[in-house]
Enzyme design. Structure first.
Site, PDB file in Angstrom:
ATOM      1  N   LYS A  66      44.691  30.546  39.142  1.00 13.17           N
ATOM      2  CA  LYS A  66      44.150  30.090  40.428  1.00 13.17           C
ATOM      3  C   LYS A  66      42.713  30.610  40.597  1.00 13.17           C
ATOM      4  O   LYS A  66      42.268  31.490  39.847  1.00 13.17           O
ATOM      5  CB  LYS A  66      45.037  30.602  41.554  1.00 13.17           C
ATOM      6  CG  LYS A  66      45.099  32.118  41.613  1.00 13.17           C
ATOM      7  CD  LYS A  66      46.314  32.619  42.351  1.00 13.17           C
ATOM      8  CE  LYS A  66      46.250  34.132  42.388  1.00 13.17           C
ATOM      9  NZ  LYS A  66      47.494  34.753  42.790  1.00 13.17           N
ATOM     10  N   TYR A  72      15.200  45.141  51.689  1.00 12.30           N
ATOM     11  CA  TYR A  72      15.409  44.873  53.113  1.00 12.30           C
ATOM     12  C   TYR A  72      15.910  46.127  53.825  1.00 12.30           C
ATOM     13  O   TYR A  72      16.816  46.807  53.339  1.00 12.30           O
ATOM     14  CB  TYR A  72      16.448  43.770  53.298  1.00 12.30           C
ATOM     15  CG  TYR A  72      15.952  42.391  52.910  1.00 12.30           C
ATOM     16  CD1 TYR A  72      14.904  41.787  53.606  1.00 12.30           C
ATOM     17  CD2 TYR A  72      16.545  41.697  51.875  1.00 12.30           C
ATOM     18  CE1 TYR A  72      14.461  40.517  53.254  1.00 12.30           C
ATOM     19  CE2 TYR A  72      16.121  40.425  51.522  1.00 12.30           C
ATOM     20  CZ  TYR A  72      15.070  39.847  52.218  1.00 12.30           C
ATOM     21  OH  TYR A  72      14.639  38.600  51.881  1.00 12.30           O
TER      22      TYR A  72
HETATM   23  C1  LIG Z   1      47.936  35.625  41.905  1.00 13.78           C
HETATM   24  C2  LIG Z   1      49.399  35.732  41.777  1.00 13.78           C
HETATM   25  C3  LIG Z   1      49.986  36.349  40.673  1.00 13.78           C
HETATM   26  C4  LIG Z   1      49.184  37.117  39.651  1.00 13.78           C
HETATM   27  O1  LIG Z   1      48.922  38.403  40.198  1.00 13.78           O
HETATM   28  P1  LIG Z   1      48.087  39.514  39.396  1.00 13.78           P
HETATM   29  O2  LIG Z   1      48.157  40.705  40.264  1.00 13.78           O
HETATM   30  O3  LIG Z   1      46.697  38.977  39.287  1.00 13.78           O
HETATM   31  O4  LIG Z   1      48.732  39.695  38.079  1.00 13.78           O
HETATM   32  C5  LIG Z   1      51.360  36.303  40.569  1.00 13.78           C
HETATM   33  N1  LIG Z   1      52.124  35.705  41.518  1.00 13.78           N
HETATM   34  C6  LIG Z   1      51.594  35.123  42.604  1.00 13.78           C
HETATM   35  C7  LIG Z   1      52.483  34.491  43.608  1.00 13.78           C
HETATM   36  C8  LIG Z   1      50.226  35.123  42.781  1.00 13.78           C
HETATM   37  O5  LIG Z   1      49.703  34.566  43.879  1.00 13.78           O
END
Ligand SMILES: *Cc1c(COP(=O)(O)O)cnc(C)c1O
Length: 362
Positions: free
Chosen positions: A35, A256
């Site tokens: 994702k 800044y």
């Molecule tokens: C993003 C996600 C993962 C992966 O988690 P990590 O901590 O990056 O290994 C697994 N399960 C779900 C539901 C997620 O949203």
């Protein structure tokens, strides 16, 4: 024309980290979490490189559609599911798999007339995180809806998600797992619960499907263990170039707000990267970079397009030199996340399309 900043993506390191998942969870299938554009690494290229994944997980339908359009063949699980009939139909047409986590989604699937059934679906069980999922007393009814619907074919699995898997041995992890396993045993269904931290530290939770994300990209999910300790290799090296060198006199203000003031004569270098690239402004006055293998501090505030670094102690620096923001054993994204008071997930995901991704095979 030279183009910077660049995120160099090392696909051999990605595959090494995937092998670590296989070593740690040899009896589970692997649903790689890609994702948020594979945590900023490029979802399509990462999916192609992780061709041994049994499935992929993304948050949203739009992310799944992009992967299908790119020709990715594996099962693709939409973790947030969908909320309208048109999206459910689109998921079915593109052979995307749905996580059902809410009563309204069960309602949708029970009344829709899909042109083809959904397969490899999951039911999200609320076990303690209170984000997505149905509480255990609603599972019986939910499974009845899903297993009797002609819109769904094949087995439905039970999924849940840890709220504290980075806290090794925290009793809440066992409590969450117990809740999921109680349902799974009752109905004889497959399970999926373990993210990266649980893959490393809670093998009892591996179940049928593990869901690694962060570890694939070579960052550590733990505050007190480095990626190197875990035999993970950094996948992204974020680089840019030095575009100016300025002399500094005692009392000169930098950037800044003049939040950094020279206490002695010296030199600063200006590097072309800033929050307009998604480089965190929280690294102002606390981050560091590598230049010619020397670690030097960021001074003053991160601007939209530039940062200033203190190169007073370096003699061999010239305009055009490469600068590494993270992705070296001398300077990891985890280090910078700690400095910025955030997590490496955020630093990686935040990089935007202004940062060119370049793919390397080893
Ligand atoms: C993003 C996600 C993962 C992966 O988690 P990590 O901590 O990056 O290994 C697994 N399960 C779900 C539901 C997620 O949203």
């Amino acid at each position: 024309m030279s183009s910077y900043p660049v995120a160099h993506i090392n696909l051999a390191a990605l595959q090494h980290n995937f092998e670590r998942v296989k070593q740690l969870a040899p009896n589970s299938k692997i649903m790689s979490a890609i994702k948020a554009d594979a945590y900023g690494h490029g979802a399509i290229q990462v999916a192609q490189a992780l061709h041994d994944s049994d499935a992929f997980a993304v948050a949203r339908l739009s992310e799944g559609l992009l992967l299908r359009a790119a020709g990715i063949q594996q099962a693709i699980v939409i973790l947030e599911g969908v909320n309208c009939v048109a999206d459910l139909q689109s998921a079915a047409e593109n052979d995307l798999s749905i996580v059902f986590h809410h009563a309204s989604q069960l309602q949708l699937v029970s009344t829709a007339q899909l042109s083809r059934p959904l397969s490899f679906c999951w039911l999200m069980v609320e076990t303690g995180m209170h984000r997505l999922g149905l509480s255990t007393d609603l599972i019986d009814h939910a499974l009845q809806v899903l297993t009797t619907s002609s819109n769904i074919t094949g087995e439905v699995g039970l999924m849940s998600h840890f709220a504290n898997s980075d806290l090794v041995g925290d009793p809440r992890n066992q409590q969450q797992l117990d809740k999921l396993m109680e349902c799974a045993d009752q109905y004889g269904l497959k399970t999926s619960m373990a993210n990266s931290a649980a893959i490393f530290s809670f093998s009892a939770s591996h179940g049928d499907w593990v869901r690694p994300g962060l570890m694939l990209y070579g960052a550590t999910p733990f505050e007190d263990r480095t990626a190197q300790d875990l035999d993970l290799k950094p996948v992204m090296q974020l680089t840019s170039e030095l575009i100016a060198i300025q002399p500094l006199h005692v009392g000169d203000n930098v950037g800044y707000g003049g939040s950094w003031v020279a206490e002695k004569p010296g030199r600063i270098g200006i590097v072309s990267i800033g929050y307009g690239d998604g480089y965190s402004r929280h690294l102002s006055n606390v981050g560091s970079v590598l230049i010619n293998n020397h670690r030097v501090p960021i001074v003053g505030r991160v601007s939209m397009d530039m940062i200033a670094i203190d190169i007073s102690n370096l003699s061999d620096v010239t305009v055009g030199d490469a600068v590494i923001m993270w992705g070296s054993e001398l300077l990891t994204v985890d280090d910078m996340a700690q400095q910025a008071n955030t997590i490496s997930y955020e630093l990686l995901c935040q990089l935007n399309e202004r940062v060119k991704r370049e793919y390397h095979h080893g």
